[in-house]
Motif scaffolding. Structure first.
Motif, PDB file in Angstrom:
ATOM      1  N   THR A 129      52.324  16.537 -50.029  1.00  0.00           N
ATOM      2  CA  THR A 129      51.070  17.120 -49.753  1.00  0.00           C
ATOM      3  C   THR A 129      49.888  16.450 -49.830  1.00  0.00           C
ATOM      4  O   THR A 129      50.228  15.493 -49.240  1.00  0.00           O
ATOM      5  CB  THR A 129      50.674  17.498 -51.477  1.00  0.00           C
ATOM      6  OG1 THR A 129      51.159  16.889 -52.008  1.00  0.00           O
ATOM      7  CG2 THR A 129      52.106  18.863 -51.522  1.00  0.00           C
ATOM      8  N   ARG A 186      48.178  29.735 -56.555  1.00  0.00           N
ATOM      9  CA  ARG A 186      49.388  30.469 -56.897  1.00  0.00           C
ATOM     10  C   ARG A 186      49.641  30.609 -54.737  1.00  0.00           C
ATOM     11  O   ARG A 186      50.580  29.907 -54.611  1.00  0.00           O
ATOM     12  CB  ARG A 186      50.074  31.934 -57.042  1.00  0.00           C
ATOM     13  CG  ARG A 186      51.074  32.559 -56.515  1.00  0.00           C
ATOM     14  CD  ARG A 186      51.693  33.936 -57.522  1.00  0.00           C
ATOM     15  NE  ARG A 186      50.132  35.131 -57.340  1.00  0.00           N
ATOM     16  CZ  ARG A 186      49.980  35.737 -57.431  1.00  0.00           C
ATOM     17  NH1 ARG A 186      51.007  36.667 -58.368  1.00  0.00           N
ATOM     18  NH2 ARG A 186      48.841  37.011 -57.703  1.00  0.00           N
ATOM     19  N   TYR A 194      50.271  27.967 -52.227  1.00  0.00           N
ATOM     20  CA  TYR A 194      51.746  26.989 -52.549  1.00  0.00           C
ATOM     21  C   TYR A 194      52.944  28.440 -51.454  1.00  0.00           C
ATOM     22  O   TYR A 194      53.228  27.484 -50.660  1.00  0.00           O
ATOM     23  CB  TYR A 194      52.345  27.740 -54.280  1.00  0.00           C
ATOM     24  CG  TYR A 194      52.211  26.189 -54.733  1.00  0.00           C
ATOM     25  CD1 TYR A 194      53.586  24.999 -55.525  1.00  0.00           C
ATOM     26  CD2 TYR A 194      51.255  25.915 -55.596  1.00  0.00           C
ATOM     27  CE1 TYR A 194      53.008  24.018 -55.450  1.00  0.00           C
ATOM     28  CE2 TYR A 194      51.239  24.597 -56.238  1.00  0.00           C
ATOM     29  CZ  TYR A 194      52.222  24.032 -56.467  1.00  0.00           C
ATOM     30  OH  TYR A 194      51.760  22.698 -57.074  1.00  0.00           O
ATOM     31  N   ARG A 195      52.351  29.503 -52.001  1.00  0.00           N
ATOM     32  CA  ARG A 195      52.182  30.494 -50.753  1.00  0.00           C
ATOM     33  C   ARG A 195      52.453  30.459 -49.249  1.00  0.00           C
ATOM     34  O   ARG A 195      53.063  29.640 -49.083  1.00  0.00           O
ATOM     35  CB  ARG A 195      52.541  31.211 -51.034  1.00  0.00           C
ATOM     36  CG  ARG A 195      52.859  32.725 -51.784  1.00  0.00           C
ATOM     37  CD  ARG A 195      52.830  33.469 -52.342  1.00  0.00           C
ATOM     38  NE  ARG A 195      52.536  34.833 -53.016  1.00  0.00           N
ATOM     39  CZ  ARG A 195      51.815  35.401 -53.763  1.00  0.00           C
ATOM     40  NH1 ARG A 195      51.090  35.585 -53.221  1.00  0.00           N
ATOM     41  NH2 ARG A 195      52.676  36.332 -55.019  1.00  0.00           N
ATOM     42  N   GLN A 246      55.903  25.646 -50.139  1.00  0.00           N
ATOM     43  CA  GLN A 246      56.680  26.791 -50.031  1.00  0.00           C
ATOM     44  C   GLN A 246      57.028  27.245 -48.352  1.00  0.00           C
ATOM     45  O   GLN A 246      58.138  27.380 -48.073  1.00  0.00           O
ATOM     46  CB  GLN A 246      56.753  27.956 -50.262  1.00  0.00           C
ATOM     47  CG  GLN A 246      56.326  27.828 -51.909  1.00  0.00           C
ATOM     48  CD  GLN A 246      56.358  28.575 -52.893  1.00  0.00           C
ATOM     49  OE1 GLN A 246      56.120  30.414 -52.272  1.00  0.00           O
ATOM     50  NE2 GLN A 246      56.391  28.794 -53.635  1.00  0.00           N
ATOM     51  N   ALA A 279      60.259  17.486 -54.932  1.00  0.00           N
ATOM     52  CA  ALA A 279      59.649  18.416 -54.013  1.00  0.00           C
ATOM     53  C   ALA A 279      60.558  17.322 -52.965  1.00  0.00           C
ATOM     54  O   ALA A 279      61.006  17.540 -51.857  1.00  0.00           O
ATOM     55  CB  ALA A 279      58.619  18.228 -53.561  1.00  0.00           C
ATOM     56  N   PHE A 314      59.902  17.391 -62.196  1.00  0.00           N
ATOM     57  CA  PHE A 314      58.952  18.073 -62.334  1.00  0.00           C
ATOM     58  C   PHE A 314      57.707  18.052 -63.599  1.00  0.00           C
ATOM     59  O   PHE A 314      56.846  17.967 -64.076  1.00  0.00           O
ATOM     60  CB  PHE A 314      58.807  19.384 -61.393  1.00  0.00           C
ATOM     61  CG  PHE A 314      58.857  19.614 -60.282  1.00  0.00           C
ATOM     62  CD1 PHE A 314      57.985  20.010 -59.439  1.00  0.00           C
ATOM     63  CD2 PHE A 314      59.772  19.609 -59.687  1.00  0.00           C
ATOM     64  CE1 PHE A 314      58.281  19.750 -57.818  1.00  0.00           C
ATOM     65  CE2 PHE A 314      60.688  19.483 -58.339  1.00  0.00           C
ATOM     66  CZ  PHE A 314      59.624  19.555 -57.434  1.00  0.00           C
ATOM     67  N   ILE A 331      55.239  20.263 -64.647  1.00  0.00           N
ATOM     68  CA  ILE A 331      55.001  21.322 -63.820  1.00  0.00           C
ATOM     69  C   ILE A 331      56.444  22.176 -63.743  1.00  0.00           C
ATOM     70  O   ILE A 331      57.057  21.400 -63.664  1.00  0.00           O
ATOM     71  CB  ILE A 331      53.765  20.940 -62.194  1.00  0.00           C
ATOM     72  CG1 ILE A 331      54.794  19.871 -61.882  1.00  0.00           C
ATOM     73  CG2 ILE A 331      52.672  20.627 -62.703  1.00  0.00           C
ATOM     74  CD1 ILE A 331      54.419  19.358 -60.604  1.00  0.00           C
ATOM     75  N   VAL A 332      57.010  22.884 -62.844  1.00  0.00           N
ATOM     76  CA  VAL A 332      57.685  23.330 -62.694  1.00  0.00           C
ATOM     77  C   VAL A 332      58.321  23.434 -61.299  1.00  0.00           C
ATOM     78  O   VAL A 332      57.336  23.083 -60.336  1.00  0.00           O
ATOM     79  CB  VAL A 332      57.838  25.182 -62.735  1.00  0.00           C
ATOM     80  CG1 VAL A 332      57.247  25.564 -63.866  1.00  0.00           C
ATOM     81  CG2 VAL A 332      56.857  26.026 -62.085  1.00  0.00           C
ATOM     82  N   GLY A 379      57.968  24.578 -57.814  1.00  0.00           N
ATOM     83  CA  GLY A 379      57.197  24.844 -57.234  1.00  0.00           C
ATOM     84  C   GLY A 379      57.787  25.409 -56.137  1.00  0.00           C
ATOM     85  O   GLY A 379      57.300  26.106 -54.944  1.00  0.00           O
ATOM     86  N   ASP A 380      58.917  24.403 -55.262  1.00  0.00           N
ATOM     87  CA  ASP A 380      58.809  24.478 -53.448  1.00  0.00           C
ATOM     88  C   ASP A 380      60.989  25.010 -52.844  1.00  0.00           C
ATOM     89  O   ASP A 380      61.122  24.975 -52.214  1.00  0.00           O
ATOM     90  CB  ASP A 380      59.152  23.594 -53.200  1.00  0.00           C
ATOM     91  CG  ASP A 380      60.137  22.536 -53.900  1.00  0.00           C
ATOM     92  OD1 ASP A 380      60.189  22.712 -54.801  1.00  0.00           O
ATOM     93  OD2 ASP A 380      60.329  20.735 -53.780  1.00  0.00           O
TER      94      ASP A 380
END
Length: 262
Positions: free
Chosen positions: A27, A83, A86-87, A91, A115, A138, A143-144, A146-147
């Motif tokens: 990222t 969100r 991320y999309r 992702q 990731a 994560f 965080i969770v 996200g990928d």
């Protein structure tokens, strides 16, 4: 500077994440766009038979750029905006790489973190250098995954091991990764790419079109019913029987010679 360095040798493509100064973070740079473009190029080029993915420097990938995450502290970046980021952002890598119909070998040259670990799970075959480590980390930065890691990792190591890794965030060694099935081989660091290339050559020796269909069947089999997969298999088989490579393979077998695929 480009994130991916691409090299080609016949039907084998090698993509190297080449920003060691950022620990090959995924990222805060052009990594997403380059992965999407790479997969699009490979998908359209029937002459590509195998893709090898590796990293430059001592680290495979540190995953998300933690320093870059500070910008999320800005109140102007609402949860809805994040969100959508991320999309439209990271992702897109699993959407492109995991769905790629060409076999992908991941040569893990060092730590694969967050990731970075999930990136390895988007590949079909994982080979690790002895110094490689793997962490679903994560939770340690609050965080969770996200990928897609919560979907990818359990399919690689099983739910119990994936839960242990995700809940603790602790790293496991290459040998532990071998024991739980995350990787299929562990080799000395100087043998990592030669081993990956030797395996890629074995794969590339087979008919490319049938190889792509075989991978697609394996992917469909992860979520389709047996009845559905049998139906898809019958359709693919009907196509395979009419290919020139199938004709050549059968003829070569009968004539007791090596096949010469197109």
């Amino acid at each position: 500077m480009a994130f991916l360095t691409i090299e080609r040798d016949g039907g084998i493509l090698t993509a190297t994440m080449n920003q060691p100064e950022t620990r090959n973070a995924l990222t805060g740079n052009t990594a997403v766009q380059e992965f999407v473009q790479l997969c699009d190029t490979v998908r359209k080029d029937a002459s590509v038979k195998v893709l090898i993915l590796t990293g430059a420097g001592p680290i495979f990938s540190s995953g998300g750029n933690v320093k870059d995450m500070q910008r999320f502290f800005d109140d102007a970046l609402t949860p809805d905006l994040i969100r959508e980021e991320y999309r439209q952002g990271i992702q897109q890598i699993p959407n492109a790489l995991y769905q790629l119909d060409v076999p992908v070998i991941c040569a893990v040259n060092g730590p694969a973190i967050g990731a970075g670990l999930d990136l390895t799970c988007m590949c079909d075959i994982r080979i690790a250098a002895e110094n490689a480590t793997f962490a679903e980390s994560f939770v340690r930065v609050g965080i969770v995954p996200g990928d897609g890691g919560a979907w990818l990792l359990p399919r690689a190591v099983g739910m119990a091991k994936a839960s242990e890794m995700a809940f603790t965030g602790e790293a496991i060694s290459a040998q532990d990764a071998l024991a739980c099935g995350l990787v299929s081989r562990v080799v000395p660091a100087d043998q990592l790419l030669p081993t990956a290339r030797a395996l890629a050559e074995k794969i590339a020796a087979n008919p490319g079109a049938v190889m792509r269909m075989t991978k697609r069947l394996l992917r469909e089999g992860e979520h389709a019913s047996l009845a559905s997969l049998l139906e898809i298999s019958a359709g693919y088989q009907a196509i395979a029987h009419k290919t020139a490579d199938h004709r050549e393979a059968v003829t070569a077998f009968i004539e007791k010679r090596a096949p010469r695929f197109q």
